[in-house]
Motif scaffolding. Structure first.
Motif, PDB file in Angstrom:
ATOM      1  N   CYS A   1      -1.411   8.627  -3.661  1.00 18.62           N
ATOM      2  CA  CYS A   1      -2.850   8.694  -3.377  1.00 18.62           C
ATOM      3  C   CYS A   1      -3.635   7.821  -4.370  1.00 18.62           C
ATOM      4  O   CYS A   1      -4.551   7.095  -3.969  1.00 18.62           O
TER       5      CYS A   1
ATOM      6  N   ARG B   1      -3.111   4.114  -3.526  1.00 16.62           N
ATOM      7  CA  ARG B   1      -3.848   3.650  -2.338  1.00 16.62           C
ATOM      8  C   ARG B   1      -5.340   3.528  -2.598  1.00 16.62           C
ATOM      9  O   ARG B   1      -6.017   2.776  -1.902  1.00 16.62           O
ATOM     10  N   ARG B   2      -5.853   4.275  -3.571  1.00 18.69           N
ATOM     11  CA  ARG B   2      -7.267   4.084  -3.920  1.00 18.69           C
ATOM     12  C   ARG B   2      -7.457   2.768  -4.678  1.00 18.69           C
ATOM     13  O   ARG B   2      -8.507   2.160  -4.611  1.00 18.69           O
TER      14      ARG B   2
ATOM     15  N   THR C   1     -13.736   3.181  -2.787  1.00 21.89           N
ATOM     16  CA  THR C   1     -12.729   3.732  -3.712  1.00 21.89           C
ATOM     17  C   THR C   1     -12.563   2.835  -4.946  1.00 21.89           C
ATOM     18  O   THR C   1     -11.689   3.100  -5.776  1.00 21.89           O
TER      19      THR C   1
ATOM     20  N   PHE D   1     -14.307   7.653  11.105  1.00 20.63           N
ATOM     21  CA  PHE D   1     -14.203   9.093  11.347  1.00 20.63           C
ATOM     22  C   PHE D   1     -15.494   9.597  12.000  1.00 20.63           C
ATOM     23  O   PHE D   1     -16.560   8.994  11.822  1.00 20.63           O
TER      24      PHE D   1
ATOM     25  N   ARG E   1     -16.282   1.099   3.268  1.00 18.95           N
ATOM     26  CA  ARG E   1     -15.553   2.333   2.941  1.00 18.95           C
ATOM     27  C   ARG E   1     -14.363   2.040   2.032  1.00 18.95           C
ATOM     28  O   ARG E   1     -14.077   2.789   1.100  1.00 18.95           O
ATOM     29  N   LEU E   2     -13.709   0.910   2.306  1.00 18.95           N
ATOM     30  CA  LEU E   2     -12.593   0.487   1.449  1.00 18.95           C
ATOM     31  C   LEU E   2     -13.085   0.250   0.021  1.00 18.95           C
ATOM     32  O   LEU E   2     -12.441   0.657  -0.951  1.00 18.95           O
TER      33      LEU E   2
ATOM     34  N   TYR F   1     -16.443  10.052   2.811  1.00 17.17           N
ATOM     35  CA  TYR F   1     -15.062  10.489   3.053  1.00 17.17           C
ATOM     36  C   TYR F   1     -14.116   9.776   2.078  1.00 17.17           C
ATOM     37  O   TYR F   1     -13.188  10.380   1.534  1.00 17.17           O
ATOM     38  N   ALA F   2     -14.415   8.494   1.842  1.00 12.39           N
ATOM     39  CA  ALA F   2     -13.556   7.730   0.922  1.00 12.39           C
ATOM     40  C   ALA F   2     -13.773   8.174  -0.519  1.00 12.39           C
ATOM     41  O   ALA F   2     -12.834   8.222  -1.313  1.00 12.39           O
TER      42      ALA F   2
ATOM     43  N   PHE G   1      -7.361  -1.980   8.378  1.00 10.83           N
ATOM     44  CA  PHE G   1      -6.511  -2.169   9.557  1.00 10.83           C
ATOM     45  C   PHE G   1      -7.138  -3.158  10.536  1.00 10.83           C
ATOM     46  O   PHE G   1      -8.352  -3.383  10.519  1.00 10.83           O
TER      47      PHE G   1
ATOM     48  N   TYR H   1      -6.867  -0.822   2.025  1.00  6.63           N
ATOM     49  CA  TYR H   1      -6.188  -1.369   3.203  1.00  6.63           C
ATOM     50  C   TYR H   1      -7.145  -1.328   4.389  1.00  6.63           C
ATOM     51  O   TYR H   1      -7.694  -0.281   4.721  1.00  6.63           O
TER      52      TYR H   1
ATOM     53  N   THR I   1      -5.356   5.571   8.417  1.00  5.63           N
ATOM     54  CA  THR I   1      -6.602   5.129   7.778  1.00  5.63           C
ATOM     55  C   THR I   1      -6.941   6.083   6.633  1.00  5.63           C
ATOM     56  O   THR I   1      -7.291   5.650   5.531  1.00  5.63           O
TER      57      THR I   1
ATOM     58  N   LEU J   1      -3.464   5.835  13.987  1.00  8.23           N
ATOM     59  CA  LEU J   1      -4.386   4.957  13.256  1.00  8.23           C
ATOM     60  C   LEU J   1      -5.335   5.767  12.375  1.00  8.23           C
ATOM     61  O   LEU J   1      -5.553   5.421  11.207  1.00  8.23           O
ATOM     62  N   ALA J   2      -5.885   6.841  12.930  1.00  7.79           N
ATOM     63  CA  ALA J   2      -6.824   7.676  12.160  1.00  7.79           C
ATOM     64  C   ALA J   2      -6.128   8.282  10.944  1.00  7.79           C
ATOM     65  O   ALA J   2      -6.686   8.292   9.836  1.00  7.79           O
TER      66      ALA J   2
ATOM     67  N   LEU K   1      -4.820   8.080   5.036  1.00  8.18           N
ATOM     68  CA  LEU K   1      -3.799   7.926   3.975  1.00  8.18           C
ATOM     69  C   LEU K   1      -4.089   6.694   3.133  1.00  8.18           C
ATOM     70  O   LEU K   1      -3.991   6.729   1.900  1.00  8.18           O
ATOM     71  N   ALA K   2      -4.471   5.601   3.813  1.00  6.96           N
ATOM     72  CA  ALA K   2      -4.745   4.342   3.097  1.00  6.96           C
ATOM     73  C   ALA K   2      -5.967   4.465   2.197  1.00  6.96           C
ATOM     74  O   ALA K   2      -6.135   3.681   1.268  1.00  6.96           O
ATOM     75  N   LEU K   3      -6.816   5.451   2.450  1.00  7.34           N
ATOM     76  CA  LEU K   3      -7.984   5.678   1.585  1.00  7.34           C
ATOM     77  C   LEU K   3      -7.638   6.625   0.430  1.00  7.34           C
ATOM     78  O   LEU K   3      -8.520   7.063  -0.310  1.00  7.34           O
ATOM     79  N   GLY K   4      -6.367   6.971   0.320  1.00  5.73           N
ATOM     80  CA  GLY K   4      -5.931   7.805  -0.797  1.00  5.73           C
ATOM     81  C   GLY K   4      -5.925   9.294  -0.492  1.00  5.73           C
ATOM     82  O   GLY K   4      -5.865  10.114  -1.405  1.00  5.73           O
ATOM     83  N   LYS K   5      -5.980   9.630   0.794  1.00 12.92           N
ATOM     84  CA  LYS K   5      -5.938  11.055   1.148  1.00 12.92           C
ATOM     85  C   LYS K   5      -4.481  11.517   1.232  1.00 12.92           C
ATOM     86  O   LYS K   5      -3.593  10.725   1.566  1.00 12.92           O
TER      87      LYS K   5
ATOM     88  N   THR L   1      -7.641  -2.859  13.724  1.00 11.66           N
ATOM     89  CA  THR L   1      -8.691  -2.193  14.499  1.00 11.66           C
ATOM     90  C   THR L   1      -9.328  -1.152  13.588  1.00 11.66           C
ATOM     91  O   THR L   1      -8.630  -0.264  13.116  1.00 11.66           O
ATOM     92  N   PRO L   2     -10.627  -1.268  13.335  1.00  7.13           N
ATOM     93  CA  PRO L   2     -11.220  -0.303  12.405  1.00  7.13           C
ATOM     94  C   PRO L   2     -11.279   1.088  13.022  1.00  7.13           C
ATOM     95  O   PRO L   2     -11.627   1.227  14.196  1.00  7.13           O
ATOM     96  N   HIS L   3     -10.918   2.085  12.239  1.00  3.32           N
ATOM     97  CA  HIS L   3     -11.091   3.462  12.706  1.00  3.32           C
ATOM     98  C   HIS L   3     -12.131   4.142  11.834  1.00  3.32           C
ATOM     99  O   HIS L   3     -11.950   4.245  10.623  1.00  3.32           O
TER     100      HIS L   3
ATOM    101  N   ASN M   1       0.831  -1.219   0.000  1.00  2.00           N
ATOM    102  CA  ASN M   1       0.000   0.000   0.000  1.00  2.00           C
ATOM    103  C   ASN M   1       0.865   1.269   0.000  1.00  2.00           C
ATOM    104  O   ASN M   1       0.364   2.369  -0.091  1.00  2.00           O
TER     105      ASN M   1
ATOM    106  N   HIS N   1       3.713  10.761   1.123  1.00  2.00           N
ATOM    107  CA  HIS N   1       2.581  10.768   2.052  1.00  2.00           C
ATOM    108  C   HIS N   1       2.628   9.563   2.997  1.00  2.00           C
ATOM    109  O   HIS N   1       1.640   8.879   3.209  1.00  2.00           O
TER     110      HIS N   1
END
Lengths: 243, 254
Positions: free
Chosen positions: A81, A84-85, A154, A97, A150-151, A107-108, A91, A89, B156, B152-153, B158-162, A93-95, A58, B247
C-alpha cells in the motif's frame, strides 16, 4: 553522464505465467535506471509487455525474477500500500468512484485540505466549480484529468501512465499531453508513460524504451529510438513490421 | 385433527394425480417430474421419519453431532454445486455453514434457550442448515461475480494504495446483503404474509398458538444469526481467494 541516484532501478526484471510445461514470458530480464524528474515513454507492438511492465513496477503483479528498487530501497521492503502511494498508476480507461470529484480526491487521501483540493484541481486543468460535480456527469477527457489529480493526491514520486490518451479525441489528447509535461515539471515527477504511437513519444520528449516480446530492445532519447533505431528490432518497429 | 397415517397419505396422493391431470391438460411437461418427485419425497421422508425415531430414542450427544455434521456436509455440497466462478467452493460453503450453524446452536444451548435433546436440536439444525445453505451460495456467487465484473474499479483502488479489504468494501456489503436478503424479507413479513413452518407444524400438532408463536420467534432469531455468520464467513473466505498477501488481484479459473 548520469550523476544522481536513479529514482527507480529495474534489474533483470522478469515475469512468466503458466506452469512448467506451458510457460509464457511476459517480461524478460528488463534492466533499466529511471532518473528523477524525467519523462519516459514506453513503446512497443501490441503484447510486447508495456502495461505488464508498469504493473510490475506498481506491484499490481508479482515479478517472477529480478528486482525493482525504488529510491534505493527494494520494492518488497515497502508495504504494497505504501509503495503504491509513492508509485501512482493511471489506467487506460479512467475509473472514478461514485460521488463527486472531491469525493474521488478524498478517496485517495482523506486528509486533503480545501486548499490542496483546489490546487490539485487547478494543476489538473479542472475548473474549481467542477470539484463538486458528480463524477458520472464528466466526459472521458475530464474523467482522465480527475484520475490524474487523484493520482497526484497521494503525492507520488513516480507516475505510471498506461496509454492515458487512448480513449480520447485529438483535442483532449493534446490537452492531457501538455498537462502531463506540466505536472512533471511543476511537481518534479518522474513519468513513465506507455504509448503505442511513436508520434506521441516524440511529442512527450524525454527518453523512450522499446519493448519487443517482453525484452528491452532499445532505449535512449526518444528522437533516436523513434527515428534512428540502432537495433534490428528497432528498425522493424520503425518500418511498422512489428505492430 | 385426526392423526395422519399411510391411509391419509394415500388419499392425499389424489392431489398429486389431480396436479398431473391439470398439467397434462395444459401441456406443461412436468408430469414425470411430479410423479418421480412425489415418490421420492415419500421415500425420503419416511426414511427420515424412521431414522429420527431411532435417533430420538438413542438421544446421544455424539449421534446428534454426527447427524448435524452429515447434514452440514450434504448441505455444503449442494450449496457448492450452485457456486460458480471459484474453485473448491465446497471448502468455503462447508466452513461457513459449520460456523454459522454450530455457533448459533451452541449459543442457544449455552444460554439455555433450548436443551440438548435430539428432538429439539436436530429439527432446529435442519432449519438453520437449510437457510445457511442458501445464504452461503448466494453470498459466494454475488461476491465472485462482483469482483470479476469490477476488476478496473478494484485495481484502481489498489493502485491508490488501498488494501484489498478497502478496495472490495462496496461489493462485500452488497454480497452480504444478498446472502441475508431472503431472511430479512422473511422477518419483515412473517405472520402477515405467511405463517412459517415451525409454527404451523406446532399448531397442526395441537400446541397452543401462543407457544407456537414463541418458538417461531426463537427460530426466526436463530436463523437470522446463523445466516449472518454464514454470509460473513463465506464472504471473508471468498474475497481472500481473489487476493495475494501483497494485495494483488488474481482471478481464479482464468
Amino acid at each position: 553522464m548520469r550523476t544522481s541516484r536513479p529514482v527507480l532501478r529495474l534489474r533483470n526484471l522478469s515475469r512468466r505465467i503458466g506452469h512448467t510445461d506451458n510457460t509464457r514470458i511476459i517480461i524478460d530480464s528488463v534492466s533499466f535506471d529511471f532518473e528523477r524528474q524525467k519523462i519516459y515513454t514506453i513503446l512497443g507492438p501490441s503484447g510486447a509487455g508495456k502495461s505488464s511492465l508498469l504493473r510490475l513496477i506498481n506491484r499490481l503483479d508479482e515479478p517472477t525474477g529480478g528486482e525493482v528498487t525504488l529510491e534505493g530501497k527494494p520494492q518488497c521492503d515497502y508495504s504494497p500500500c505504501d509503495l503504491r502511494r509513492k508509485v501512482g498508476y493511471l489506467f487506460q480507461t479512467p475509473h472514478l468512484f461514485p460521488g463527486s470529484v472531491r469525493d474521488n480526491l478524498l478517496y485517495a487521501c482523506s486528509d486533503l485540505s480545501e486548499e490542496e483540493i483546489r490546487t490539485l484541481a487547478e494543476q489538473s486543468h479542472l475548473k474549481t466549480e467542477m470539484v463538486d460535480r458528480s463524477a458520472d456527469a464528466l466526459s472521458v477527457g475530464e474523467k482522465q484529468r480527475v484520475a490524474l489529480a487523484r493520482l497526484l493526491a497521494t503525492k507520488p514520486t513516480l507516475a505510471l501512465l498506461d496509454e492515458p490518451t487512448s480513449a480520447l479525441d485529438p483535442a483532449h489528447t493534446a490537452g492531457i499531453e501538455s498537462l502531463i509535461r506540466e505536472l512533471a515539471n511543476q511537481r518534479g515527477l518522474t513519468v513513465i508513460m506507455v504509448t503505442h504511437t511513436p508520434e506521441q513519444a516524440l511529442r512527450m520528449g524525454g527518453e523512450s524504451l522499446l519493448l519487443v516480446s517482453g525484452r528491452l530492445a532499445e532505449h535512449g532519447p526518444c528522437d533516436r529510438v523513434v527515428n534512428y533505431p540502432q537495433t534490428e528490432s528497432g528498425r522493424m518497429y520503425q518500418r511498422k513490421e512489428l505492430r | 385433527m385426526n392423526s395422519i397415517g399411510f391411509t391419509e397419505v394415500l388419499i392425499a396422493l389424489s392431489l398429486v394425480l389431480l396436479s398431473i391431470v391439470v398439467s397434462r391438460y395444459w401441456k406443461i411437461p412436468v408430469q414425470k417430474d411430479m410423479a418421480l418427485g412425489s415418490v421420492r419425497a415419500f421415500v425420503q421422508l419416511v426414511a427420515v421419519g424412521y431414522a429420527l425415531k431411532y435417533i430420538f430414542a438413542l438421544d446421544s450427544v455424539w449421534v446428534v453431532l454426527l447427524v448435524i455434521m452429515v447434514m452440514i456436509l450434504v448441505g455444503a455440497q449442494a450449496a457448492s454445486g450452485r457456486v460458480t466462478g471459484i474453485r473448491r467452493g465446497f471448502v468455503i460453503t462447508s466452513v461457513a455453514m459449520t460456523m454459522g450453524s454450530l455457533l448459533t446452536l451452541g449459543a442457544m444451548l449455552l444460554l439455555g434457550v433450548i436443551t440438548l435433546e435430539a428432538r429439539f436440536v436436530i429439527p432446529l439444525a435442519g432449519m438453520i442448515i437449510g437457510n445457511s445453505m442458501n445464504a452461503s451460495a448466494l453470498t459466494v456467487n454475488r461476491i465472485s461475480a462482483d469482483i470479476r465484473n469490477n476488476r478496473l474499479a478494484i485495481e484502481t483502488a489498489l493502485a491508490l494504495g488501498k488494501s484489498w479489504r478497502e478496495a472490495t468494501l462496496p461489493y462485500q456489503k452488497e454480497a452480504a446483503v444478498a446472502g441475508m436478503l431472503s431472511m430479512l424479507n422473511f422477518m419483515k413479513t412473517v405472520g402477515i404474509v405467511a405463517l412459517p413452518g415451525a409454527m404451523t407444524g406446532m399448531i397442526l400438532a395441537g400446541a397452543e398458538p401462543f407457544d407456537a408463536v414463541m418458538l417461531q420467534i426463537v427460530v426466526g432469531y436463530m436463523l437470522l444469526c446463523a445466516v449472518t455468520i454464514t454470509s460473513v464467513v463465506a464472504l471473508e473466505l471468498t474475497v481472500r481467494r481473489f487476493f495475494t498477501s501483497c494485495h494483488q488481484l488474481v482471478l481464479p479459473m482464468d
